[in-house]
Write an enzyme that holds these catalytic residues in place. Sequence first.
Site, PDB file in Angstrom:
ATOM      1  N   GLY A  99      48.101  46.726  42.244  1.00 53.97           N
ATOM      2  CA  GLY A  99      47.701  48.063  41.820  1.00 53.97           C
ATOM      3  C   GLY A  99      46.214  48.266  41.645  1.00 53.97           C
ATOM      4  N   HIS A 148      40.769  16.545  69.686  1.00 53.74           N
ATOM      5  CA  HIS A 148      41.899  15.844  69.089  1.00 53.74           C
ATOM      6  C   HIS A 148      41.379  14.755  68.154  1.00 53.74           C
ATOM      7  CE1 HIS A 148      45.829  13.951  68.751  1.00 53.74           C
ATOM      8  NE2 HIS A 148      45.202  12.786  68.933  1.00 53.74           N
TER       9      HIS A 148
END
Length: 268
Positions: A66, A239
């Site tokens: 809110g 990698h």
Amino acid sequence: MPSFLAAADKDIAKEAGKILKKQGLDIRVDTKVTNAEVQGDQVVVTSESKGESSEESFDKLIVCVGRRAYSEKLLGDDSGIQLTERGLIDVNDQCKTNLDGVYAIGDLVRGPMLAHKAMEEGMMAVERIHGEKAQVNYDTIINVIYTHPEIAWVGLTEQEAEAAGFEVKTGSFNLAANGRALAQSEAEGSIKVVADAKTDRLLGMHAISAGAGDIVHQGMIAMEFVSSIEDLQLMTFAHPTISEAVHEAALSADGRAIHAIQRKKRKK
Ligand SMILES: Cc1cc2nc3c(=O)[nH]c(=O)nc-3n(C[C@H](O)[C@H](O)[C@H](O)COP(=O)(O)OP(=O)(O)OC[C@H]3O[C@@H](n4cnc5c(N)ncnc54)[C@H](O)[C@@H]3O)c2cc1C
């Protein structure tokens, strides 16, 4: 809300729900908090779900919904600056208000209430005041949810892309098959790409993974350069890195991932 993480891509939201529940979070959808009262050192919370009301006690209550723009009494009554119905300062795509030379940025104007969006808008407004042609690309503002693992995305979800009329193709890669994620014991999660099947253009990247907030910057950069899925497929990723899952997700969009079982027919 009827679903968990309604703003996120549905696949990622589903996976996030599973992972976070496994960590012990009690996530309740379609549940409305109707009252909260401090009683001694506890907070008694009343909630309603499926028409039934129940009361539970907690040590702490954090209200984290809110947020709204705080524009009350910010402007003089005769300033002439136009506000929206929701009390935001009305601006165009360049953050200019209805008055020449007056700009507004950040949480006070439309768009996501995020620090990085506010900072970019601040720079754009200053550059515009100096007569330059700066423009924030609102299509590539990244969202990050700082859970563990992080959840992050840039661009359109699969559902948004479909609703926007794109013929959508997607690719995803599970971190259970990523060497680095396994090595650092963070093999939960996945990375997903959303693309326009007709042009191959990348429309969105979504991740729930270790460092997802960093990972999706690759999607943001790719989208800024109007990259295709094929562009991502043709690049070499180091990698072992989590980023390899971005490569594999792009490959999997055409049934070409190399560390996963292919469910899609390989593109000729
Ligand atoms: C708990 C919390 C966590 C958040 N976490 C993140 C996050 O992880 N990542 C992220 O991107 N965003 C996050 N945000 C959102 C982010 O903080 C805001 O989007 C960002 O600060 C907006 O910048 P802004 O300049 O528009 O407003 P603000 O940073 O709020 O700056 C407005 C300034 O104006 C001042 N001010 C207000 N009224 C007046 C007045 N009448 N006269 C003079 N000065 C006034 C205020 O004191 C304030 O200094 C978070 C917000 C909250 C509340």
